[in-house]
Scaffold this motif. Structure first.
Motif, short mmCIF file in Angstrom:
data_model
loop_
_atom_site.label_atom_id
_atom_site.label_comp_id
_atom_site.label_asym_id
_atom_site.label_seq_id
_atom_site.Cartn_x
_atom_site.Cartn_y
_atom_site.Cartn_z
N THR A 194 -4.51 -1.33 16.02
CA THR A 194 -3.18 -1.84 16.34
C THR A 194 -2.48 -2.34 15.08
O THR A 194 -3.04 -3.16 14.35
CB THR A 194 -3.31 -2.98 17.36
OG1 THR A 194 -4.03 -2.49 18.49
CG2 THR A 194 -1.94 -3.46 17.79
N VAL A 222 -14.58 -7.05 7.21
CA VAL A 222 -13.55 -7.75 7.97
C VAL A 222 -13.11 -6.83 9.10
O VAL A 222 -13.30 -5.62 9.03
CB VAL A 222 -12.35 -8.12 7.05
CG1 VAL A 222 -11.49 -6.91 6.73
CG2 VAL A 222 -11.50 -9.22 7.69
N VAL A 223 -12.56 -7.43 10.14
CA VAL A 223 -12.09 -6.60 11.25
C VAL A 223 -10.73 -6.03 10.90
O VAL A 223 -10.07 -6.48 9.96
CB VAL A 223 -12.00 -7.39 12.57
CG1 VAL A 223 -13.35 -7.99 12.92
CG2 VAL A 223 -10.93 -8.45 12.50
N CYS A 224 -10.34 -5.08 11.69
CA CYS A 224 -9.08 -4.33 11.54
C CYS A 224 -7.99 -5.14 10.85
O CYS A 224 -7.61 -6.21 11.31
CB CYS A 224 -8.60 -3.91 12.92
SG CYS A 224 -7.03 -3.03 12.86
N LEU A 225 -7.48 -4.63 9.76
CA LEU A 225 -6.46 -5.35 8.98
C LEU A 225 -5.05 -5.00 9.44
O LEU A 225 -4.07 -5.40 8.81
CB LEU A 225 -6.63 -5.03 7.49
CG LEU A 225 -7.85 -5.72 6.84
CD1 LEU A 225 -8.14 -5.12 5.47
CD2 LEU A 225 -7.64 -7.22 6.72
N GLY A 226 -4.94 -4.27 10.52
CA GLY A 226 -3.60 -3.97 11.05
C GLY A 226 -2.85 -2.99 10.16
O GLY A 226 -1.63 -3.05 10.06
N ALA A 227 -3.60 -2.13 9.51
CA ALA A 227 -2.97 -1.13 8.66
C ALA A 227 -3.68 0.21 8.88
O ALA A 227 -3.95 0.94 7.94
CB ALA A 227 -3.04 -1.56 7.19
N CYS A 228 -3.96 0.48 10.14
CA CYS A 228 -4.80 1.64 10.48
C CYS A 228 -4.16 2.93 10.05
O CYS A 228 -4.84 3.94 9.86
CB CYS A 228 -5.03 1.67 11.98
SG CYS A 228 -5.41 0.06 12.66
N ASP A 229 -2.84 2.93 9.91
CA ASP A 229 -2.18 4.15 9.46
C ASP A 229 -2.47 4.41 7.98
O ASP A 229 -2.17 5.47 7.47
CB ASP A 229 -0.67 4.09 9.73
CG ASP A 229 -0.04 2.77 9.33
OD1 ASP A 229 -0.79 1.80 9.08
OD2 ASP A 229 1.20 2.70 9.26
N HIS A 230 -3.05 3.42 7.32
CA HIS A 230 -3.41 3.62 5.91
C HIS A 230 -4.93 3.57 5.72
O HIS A 230 -5.41 3.29 4.63
CB HIS A 230 -2.74 2.56 5.03
CG HIS A 230 -1.25 2.61 5.10
ND1 HIS A 230 -0.51 3.64 4.57
CD2 HIS A 230 -0.35 1.79 5.69
CE1 HIS A 230 0.77 3.44 4.80
NE2 HIS A 230 0.90 2.31 5.49
N GLU A 256 -5.31 -11.57 -1.61
CA GLU A 256 -4.21 -11.48 -0.65
C GLU A 256 -3.53 -10.11 -0.69
O GLU A 256 -2.47 -9.94 -0.10
CB GLU A 256 -3.21 -12.60 -0.93
CG GLU A 256 -3.87 -13.96 -0.87
CD GLU A 256 -2.91 -15.12 -0.69
OE1 GLU A 256 -1.78 -15.03 -1.20
OE2 GLU A 256 -3.30 -16.10 -0.04
N MET A 295 -8.88 -5.35 1.59
CA MET A 295 -8.02 -6.43 1.14
C MET A 295 -8.77 -7.18 0.04
O MET A 295 -9.92 -7.59 0.22
CB MET A 295 -7.73 -7.37 2.31
CG MET A 295 -6.53 -8.24 2.08
SD MET A 295 -5.95 -8.89 3.66
CE MET A 295 -4.72 -10.03 3.05
N ARG A 346 2.70 -6.05 12.75
CA ARG A 346 2.84 -6.22 11.31
C ARG A 346 4.13 -5.55 10.81
O ARG A 346 4.87 -6.10 10.00
CB ARG A 346 1.64 -5.65 10.56
CG ARG A 346 1.66 -5.95 9.07
CD ARG A 346 0.35 -5.60 8.39
NE ARG A 346 -0.02 -4.21 8.57
CZ ARG A 346 0.44 -3.21 7.82
NH1 ARG A 346 1.27 -3.46 6.82
NH2 ARG A 346 0.08 -1.98 8.06
N TYR A 372 -2.44 -11.66 7.51
CA TYR A 372 -1.05 -11.20 7.36
C TYR A 372 -0.31 -12.09 6.37
O TYR A 372 0.60 -12.84 6.72
CB TYR A 372 -0.35 -11.19 8.73
CG TYR A 372 -0.67 -9.96 9.57
CD1 TYR A 372 -1.61 -9.03 9.14
CD2 TYR A 372 -0.01 -9.72 10.77
CE1 TYR A 372 -1.90 -7.90 9.91
CE2 TYR A 372 -0.30 -8.59 11.54
CZ TYR A 372 -1.26 -7.69 11.10
OH TYR A 372 -1.53 -6.59 11.85
N LEU A 423 -3.33 -6.10 0.05
CA LEU A 423 -3.83 -5.04 0.92
C LEU A 423 -3.82 -3.71 0.17
O LEU A 423 -2.82 -3.36 -0.47
CB LEU A 423 -2.92 -4.95 2.15
CG LEU A 423 -3.37 -3.99 3.23
CD1 LEU A 423 -4.65 -4.50 3.89
CD2 LEU A 423 -2.27 -3.85 4.29
#
Ligand SMILES: Cc1cc2nc3c(=O)[nH]c(=O)nc-3n(C[C@H](O)[C@H](O)[C@H](O)COP(=O)(O)O)c2cc1C
Ligand code: SF4
Ligand code: FES
Lengths: 427, 155, 901
Positions: free
Chosen positions: A94, B120-128, B136, B133, A98, A132, B138
């Motif tokens: 997800t 770490v768990v999913c960094l919310g940038a799965c499209d990349h 700070e 990280m 973001r 984030y 990514l």
């Protein structure tokens, strides 16, 4: 008004790779007009009615009607009330919030202002996951700009409505995204979910009436107020109003996130927007809305991605961001990876989740490593059964079982082959 | 090492946002961590008293969260996403590479104290995906070679 | 209101408002659970109590619900036996077992383990988990509680009890997911005075009784007896366990009006005094052992010609005191209390009998919605009452929750809704107390000012109450605030007691409660008394110590017969010395040694609370019977038997015609109208169930022959017990005894302490058969209407002097418990407490040696600075070897002195 802004209201102003619009840019494109309208011309109840009429359903995963959720608050009694923005976004696969947070923080702030007004909350807190960092920095700047412009603080838009908005940056743990655990966490305690009832609307943060909404949900609100419920519903191809930020990751040509009409089909998302599968990879299945949704397969490509249709197909829209399983990736391995996540992110409160998920993970690991036994499939089925909704304290463990339940259904032969051959065929 | 006056002032400012001081627990710990890299028992105790919490209950919160470090970490922390999209896109190779390259295990810190390696768990940038990280920053679409190069920037 | 439920096809009536688990257990169903506890409420963590709920009679699918989280509703259809529910419950155990070490054979909890019971109950038998278990490092938690985290099943009960219920700060849960860890941030003694309850709260062997571990026996291998705690005046009910003549441990014994499910650590771990290696087990003459015959011969030489006085004891049973009274005659019977203490106790009895405000039980105290504490440091002087008041401050939370429709048993939801909101609690004491952090306001005052505050509050409530004419405006406005909170409450409670030694404080408390009664409030009084039979002794009546000393001085008396009492704890050392020096004969009967005993011409070894039986009267005037768990050994016998034997050799007067305890109890009840109800405290020795006595030993009691195999191959005949309906054997009636006679709790399928469910009328309610004990203090019908006493003069500091009041420590101030090994290990050395500013003026720093002159006595000890103390006051830890023989409160001189502490 550009066509884009009318058809892709959430993302029209977002330019990938570029800094987000500042307050001036945001205002130039009609930003804060919705807030002005709501606070100057509407009553809180009127705002809520408009949002209800817009058929906006929560984008955080559960898909509850936002207007109805707001309606559960008790009558104001002069005490504090809170609006909490759920920006924890930690569900694997997800990455939509973001985009909105980094791409257009003022849009969220405006959504918060209007929504807080609708629920008569004078305090809003944006709960952001710790990783984030960029989003936090950009929100911080936007909040300062908004404060300097008198958009947050006292007597907003000359309405007598006061609002402070605070940013809270967390420090990891998926369970913090569960709305009641999030509230417990905001109180400076371990993020353990709370029993419902009482719902946060009656007893939430610090015991006060509280509404928790997802980032994407709230970003829709300014547009609904500006352009009306009818317009919002018309954006959608189905029953649920508005657009949706869909995403795709995995072995597709162009992984990414796109704002599309609610109800866009899976095929259109994968084939048109994500550019189809990479060369040499075929689609075996996909999780339609993040790690805690059930697998669908190629036969479901024409399912419309709205709440009811995906549910009919046997899964959930969830966050609307799909994870794609290709034919060169082992489904057992993928499930092991997913269950590893859920087991590790269990808060440790209830037995089935705390102790059942690690067991599930280890069984999958054993199967994947060639140590599986035939009876392991029964044990997995037992877990699917006994970690279902209502049996655990919160929805984390049931969510964890969704991919597993469907994985056992669609990929059973793969499981059996692992066990029979004593190895992973993909290795 | 006791808290600096500036840290104390910052924590006091943070607590003012909350109905009860304890609300600032996570942020206060993170603030301490920004300067000290990790949270020592001593700092934890000092923060607890500023938050009107017992050290035990603050530690209960600290140890709950994976981004609060209760053990020393290196000058830079590498967080390798190991969640599903990155896994599909080959994060295991990255992990193997880093462990070999840095000569550490998961959770370990390099001998020169430069890097600590954590999943770490999913960094919310799965499209990349796969993503990493570092502190700070990514990094997306990471390959072992790109990562080696990127890590050069962290001394 | 009752509602009807259908459970597996049968209809039941249950109370509306309950949760399903509570209801099912009360109905007698064996529904397993872990995280729920009747005193802690529901949190839904363990998921063990799942049952099937159906929409209606026609629904056969149904859905699982957690019984503990589901309110009962009229017409509900449920199933406990449903296949899915049963298999889910078995799964919960299977999950818990994935990490549990299966170390029952070496686990001290084995045989009384709730986890074992629940495992059997769910039918989970085969282990299918084949992977690694997680392991933990254990912590040192002090001398009371042992820690073995690997056994943890993460039910969260420990932290909920320790932190949420008992207010402990030094214990919590750490980390997350399957690594949740319950312990302290770092190794160290658990600081909360209720830590021992973890042993019973923990459903498995994570927290176990450490002293028991040193000399271990399984529950089924220990004899049990119902008893009453002897370490303060509250009368908590306890179960004593023994094997092979050794006391092994003490457990909570449920009494729904007193201690409920919890004891303080002094009570639980204070029993070690009874088994000290140096305990005297033979009669002594001038410190030399004597046979029983020789002793009696010697006594026969002394007693006929002696002019004796009997000195009784507030820590001895009524029967023992009465025997002494009969031996010497009522006129020569002295209570063994300082005159002032005796007056305070009589005053308390008078207040409770004649005033409109009744004595509160601890259960009442828990329900109080506003509380004022006058002059009592409760966590140290009446710990279990402090725990009750901690719960009382939650009345406001329950009210808030009630308005939001949250049931009171939904524990976390109530706490989340109420946050920090508390019901009013006001504390007026000299020094800080561990309850202060719950208080709405605290007042730091010397005793006369505490009393004046009480008077001022009473005056603010009722115009007719005595006026505080010389109070400052601020003082009166503070009183006004307290008065308002108390007057707004429905069930206000006023707490006071003897600790500060002030009559005015007690009178003020009574006036205040009465003023509230006049305003139509159901006000109650809780009067704290120091010892386990303080009130019983005062009800019996007799002379005081000063009179006894005077009689010696006057030459009218040449012999003291001292019963279970150390006179040095009651009077100034010089006075005691002087008196004892003048005596011809000092005869001491006691189980423990002390300074008075050391001077005895004849010392008669008495049975302790665990090898004798008798009646004690607690602070609310409730007579309760305690029973022996082991027969007296060696030359030891019950005090009353020694006294009877003395009467037999004392030719003049009647021999005492007593053969068993009941004879003494009955004679006492007959002779003293105020004590006439003590015979009802428990059934007499003739009580039988189906013709049989009640066995002290569980049916599985093992190794009876082996126990003596080093001496004889034959199993000795069990000791006779002529005094009680209990037998020293495993033979007897297996059915449930009445509440006052329950030797251990056990029921089929329930081997742990949680078996108590099966003895209660409803879970958490009274025991079947009604509350144990009988109330001796009855409020007279014509309640007094006039106020007591007069307002004391304000505190006037004196130059060069300090008003020294006694301070109390839960561990250290009480005579017997401080001898117990685990408690002795943590005693701190006594100090003189001073306000920092006063100390600074004297050039005294923390830890510096000071000299204290008080009365005729001089003591040297280190100083500690107590910021809470008002200027001109000081404190001294009561009951320590260094402070006994000083009369407190009093004006003392303090100066710095040379030397190192
Ligand atoms: C384990 C778990 C994690 C969740 N994480 C998130 C999250 O990160 N962000 C989010 O918006 N909702 C998350 N949710 C859903 C929230 O509980 C809640 O339903 C949502 O924030 C409501 O907002 P909405 O009505 O606007 O969708 C999570 C739920 C569960 C059970
Ligand atoms: S299902 Fe239970 S253990 Fe898992 S996250 Fe929710 S409450 Fe915590
Ligand atoms: S007892 Fe009901 S969930 Fe634990």
């Amino acid at each position: 008004m550009t066509d884009d802004a009318m058809s892709r209201p959430l993302t029209a102003a977002i330019r990938p790779g570029a800094p987000p619009p500042g307050i001036a840019d945001y205002r130039r494109s009609g930003g804060y007009l919705g807030a002005a309208k709501a606070l100057r011309e509407m009553t809180p109840d009127k705002v809520r009615e408009e949002v209800t009429a817009a058929a906006l359903r929560g984008r955080g995963g559960a898909g509850f009607s936002t207007g109805r959720k707001w309606g559960f608050l008790p009558k104001p009694d002069g005490g504090d009330r809170y609006l909490v923005v759920n920006g924890d976004e930690m569900e694997p696969g997800t990455f939509k919030d973001r985009l909105l947070l980094e791409g257009n923080p003022h849009q969220l702030i405006e959504g918060v202002i209007i929504s807080a007004f609708a629920v008569r909350a004078s305090h809003a807190i944006i709960f952001l996951r710790g990783e984030y960092v960029l989003a936090a920095q950009r929100l911080e700047v936007a909040l300062e700009e908004a404060a300097a412009a008198g958009l947050v603080g006292q007597g907003l838009f000359g309405s007598g409505f006061d609002l402070d908005i605070q940013l809270h940056s967390s420090a990891g743990r998926y369970i913090c995204g569960e709305e009641t655990a999030l509230l417990t966490s905001l109180e400076g305690r371990r993020a353990i979910p709370r029993a419902k009832p009482p719902f946060p609307q009656t007893s939430g943060l610090w015991g006060c009436p509280t509404v928790v909404n997802n980032v994407e949900t709230l970003c829709n609100v300014p547009h609904i107020i500006r352009h009306g419920a009818a317009w919002f519903r018309a954006l959608s191809r189905g029953e649920d109003g508005g657009t949706k930020i869909y995403g795709a990751s995995g072995r597709v040509r162009r992984p990414g996130a796109w704002e599309l009409p609610m109800g866009t089909t899976v095929r259109e998302i994968i084939e048109e927007h994500a550019g189809g599968m990479q060369d040499g990879y075929r689609l075996r299945g996909f999780l339609p809305g993040g790690a805690s949704t059930e697998f669908l397969t190629a036969e479901h490509l024409d399912v419309a991605m709205d709440f009811a249709s995906v549910e009919k197909a046997g899964s959930r829209l969830g966050t609307g961001t799909m994870v794609i399983l290709d034919d060169r990736t082992c489904p057992v391995g993928m499930l092991q990876n997913l269950e590893h996540f859920f087991a590790q992110e269990s808060c440790g409160w209830c037995t089935p989740c705390r102790d059942g998920l690690p067991w599930t993970e280890r069984i999958l690991e054993a199967i994947e490593d060639g140590r599986g036994r035939p009876e392991d499939l029964d044990l997995l089925a037992m877990h699917v059964d006994h970690l279902g909704m209502g049996k655990t304290f919160c929805a984390l463990a049931p969510g964890a079982m969704e991919p597993l339940a469907s994985g056992l259904k669609y990929f059973r032969a793969d499981f059996e082959r692992h066990i029979a051959e004593g190895r992973c065929p993909w290795r | 090492m006791a808290l600096t006056d500036q840290q104390i002032a910052e924590i006091t400012r943070l607590t003012s946002h909350y109905r009860q001081k304890s609300g600032a627990a996570v942020e206060a710990l993170k603030m301490v961590q920004r300067t000290s890299r990790w949270v020592s028992d001593e700092d934890l105790g000092a923060v607890a008293s500023l938050l009107d919490m017992s050290p035990d209950s603050l530690d209960g919160v600290a140890t709950f969260h994976n981004l609060i470090y209760r053990q020393p970490v290196g000058r830079h922390v590498i967080l390798v996403c190991d969640s599903v999209s990155c896994w599909i896109m080959g994060c295991r190779l990255l992990g193997d590479h880093l462990r070999r390259q840095l000569e550490v295990q998961w959770g370990g810190t390099t001998a020169d104290d430069r890097f600590t390696l954590l999943p770490v768990v999913c960094l919310g940038a799965c499209d990349h995906a796969p993503t990493v990280m570092v502190d700070e920053d990514l990094h997306g679409e990471v390959t072992p070679a790109k990562l080696d190069q990127a890590l050069e920037g962290y001394r | 209101m009752a509602v009807t439920l259908t459970i597996d096809g049968r209809a039941f009536q249950v109370e509306a408002g309950d949760n399903l688990l509570h209801a099912c257990l009360s109905l007698g169903f064996n529904l397993p659970y872990f995280c729920w506890h009747p005193a802690l409420g529901s949190v839904g963590a363990c998921r063990q109590c799942a049952v099937k709920q159906f929409r209606d009679a026609g629904d056969h699918a149904g859905r699982l619900v957690m019984a503990c989280m589901t309110p009962v509703a009229d017409g509900m259809h449920l199933s406990i036996e449903d296949g899915e529910a049963k298999s889910f419950r078995a799964s919960v155990i299977e999950w818990l077992m994935t990490n549990h070490p299966h170390d029952c054979p070496v686990c001290p909890e084995g045989g009384e383990c709730h986890l074992q019971d629940m495992t059997v109950m769910t039918g989970h038998v085969r282990r299918r988990y084949r992977f690694h278990k997680r392991t933990f490092r254990n912590q040192y938690l002090g001398p009371f509680v042992a820690h073995e985290m690997n056994r943890c099943i993460a039910c969260y009960r420990c932290v909920r009890f320790y932190r949420d219920y008992a207010g402990g700060q030094d214990f919590d849960v750490f980390a997350s997911h399957r690594y949740v860890y319950f312990g302290r941030a770092e190794d160290g003694r658990l600081e909360n005075e209720f830590s021992g309850n973890l042993v019973e709260i923990c459903p498995t062997g994570v927290f176990t009784d450490k002293p028991l571990g040193r000399l271990y026996a399984r529950k089924w291998d220990m004899a049990g007896a119902p008893s009453v705690c002897v370490h303060c005046g509250l009368g908590c009910n306890v179960t004593v366990n023994a094997r092979a003549g050794h006391l092994r441990r003490l457990l909570n014994r449920y009494h729904h009006q007193i201690n409920g499910y919890f004891l303080c650590d002094r009570g639980r771990f204070g029993h070690g005094f009874a088994d000290l290696p140096e305990r005297i087990r033979q009669p002594l003459r001038q410190s030399h052992p004597l046979t029983r015959d020789a002793t009696l011969r010697h006594l026969a030489g002394i007693l006929p010609a002696a002019k004796p006085i009997g000195i009784g004891s507030p820590r001895a049973s009524l029967e023992a005191n009465f025997a002494l009274r009969q031996l010497v005659g009522p006129d020569r019977f002295h209570l063994g209390l300082a005159a002032e203490e005796q007056r305070l106790l009589s005053l308390i009895i008078d207040i409770l009998q004649k005033g409109p405000a009744p004595a509160a039980t601890l259960a009442d105290a828990e329900q109080a919605d506003a509380v004022l504490v006058l002059g009592e440091d409760l966590p140290n002087t009446a710990p279990r009452l402090a725990l009750a008041l901690r719960q009382a401050t939650r009345r406001q939370a329950f009210a808030i929750a009630g308005r939001l429709g949250i049931p009171s048993w939904l524990d976390n939801a109530v706490r989340d809704a109420a946050q920090q909101e508390k019901s009013p609690l006001f504390i007026a004491t000299l020094d800080a107390t561990r309850l202060d952090n719950l208080a709405t306001a605290v007042f730091r005052l010397p005793d006369m000012e505490v009393a004046r505050l009480g008077y001022a509050i009473a005056q603010a409530i009722d115009d007719d109450a005595p006026k505080v004419s010389d109070g400052s405006a601020e003082f009166l406005s503070q009183a006004q605030v307290v008065a308002q909170a108390l007057a707004e409450a429905q069930r206000p409670l006023i707490v006071a007691g003897t600790s500060s030694g002030s009559r005015a404080v007690i009178e003020a408390a009574a006036n205040l409660a009465w003023a509230l009664c006049r305003r139509g409030r159901a006000a109650q009084l809780s009067m704290v008394v120091p010892e386990c039979d303080s009130l019983g002794l005062a009800l019996m009546g007799g002379g005081n110590l000063a009179e006894a000393f005077a009689a010696v001085d006057a030459g009218a008396v040449d012999t003291f017969i001292v019963l279970e009492n150390d006179l040095y704890r009651r009077a100034e050392r010089s006075a005691v010395d002087a008196c004892l020096n003048r005596l011809r004969h000092l005869l001491v009967i006691d189980h423990s040694s002390h300074q008075t005993a050391a001077r005895a011409e004849i010392f008669l070894p008495a049975a302790d609370f665990a090898e004798s039986d008798g009646t004690l009267v607690n602070n609310e005037g409730r007579a309760q019977r305690f029973f022996s768990v082991r027969p007296p050994s060696g030359g030891i016998q019950e005090s009353w038997r020694w006294l009877r034997d003395m009467a037999a050799v004392r030719h003049e007067g009647e021999p005492l015609p007593w053969r068993q305890l009941d004879d003494v109890t009955a004679a006492c009840a007959k002779a003293l109208p105020g004590l006439s109800d003590i015979t009802n405290a428990a059934p007499g020795a003739g009580f039988r169930i189906a013709g049989a006595k009640i066995p002290r030993q569980p049916q599985r009691y093992s190794g009876r022959t082996a126990l003596h195999a080093d001496r004889t191959m034959h199993e000795p005949k069990p000791a006779e017990d002529p005094d009680t309906p209990l037998a020293y054997s495993m033979e007897g009636a297996a059915t449930k005894p009445p509440p006052s006679l329950i030797p251990f709790v056990w029921a089929p399928a329930w081997n742990s302490v949680q078996a108590i469910n099966k003895f209660q009328q409803e879970v958490g309610g009274p025991l079947r058969g009604g509350p144990a004990g009988s109330l001796l203090i009855h409020r007279s019908r014509q309640a007094r209407r006039t106020y007591l006493g007069e307002v004391p003069r304000p505190f006037a500091p004196r130059r060069g002097r300090w008003w020294i009041e006694p301070l109390y420590a839960i561990f250290g101030s009480e005579e017997l418990s401080r001898m117990s090994a685990p408690i002795a290990e943590i005693l701190t050395s006594p100090t003189v407490a001073l306000p920092p500013a006063d100390a600074a003026r004297l050039g005294i720093t923390e830890g510096a040696l000071v000299e204290l002159r008080l009365g005729g006595e001089i003591r040297r000890m280190p100083a500690t600075l107590h910021p809470a103390l008002p200027p001109g006051t000081g404190g001294l830890l009561a009951g320590t070897p260094e402070s006994i023989g000083l009369i407190l409160p009093g004006w003392g001189e303090i100066k710095a002195c040379e030397g190192t502490p």
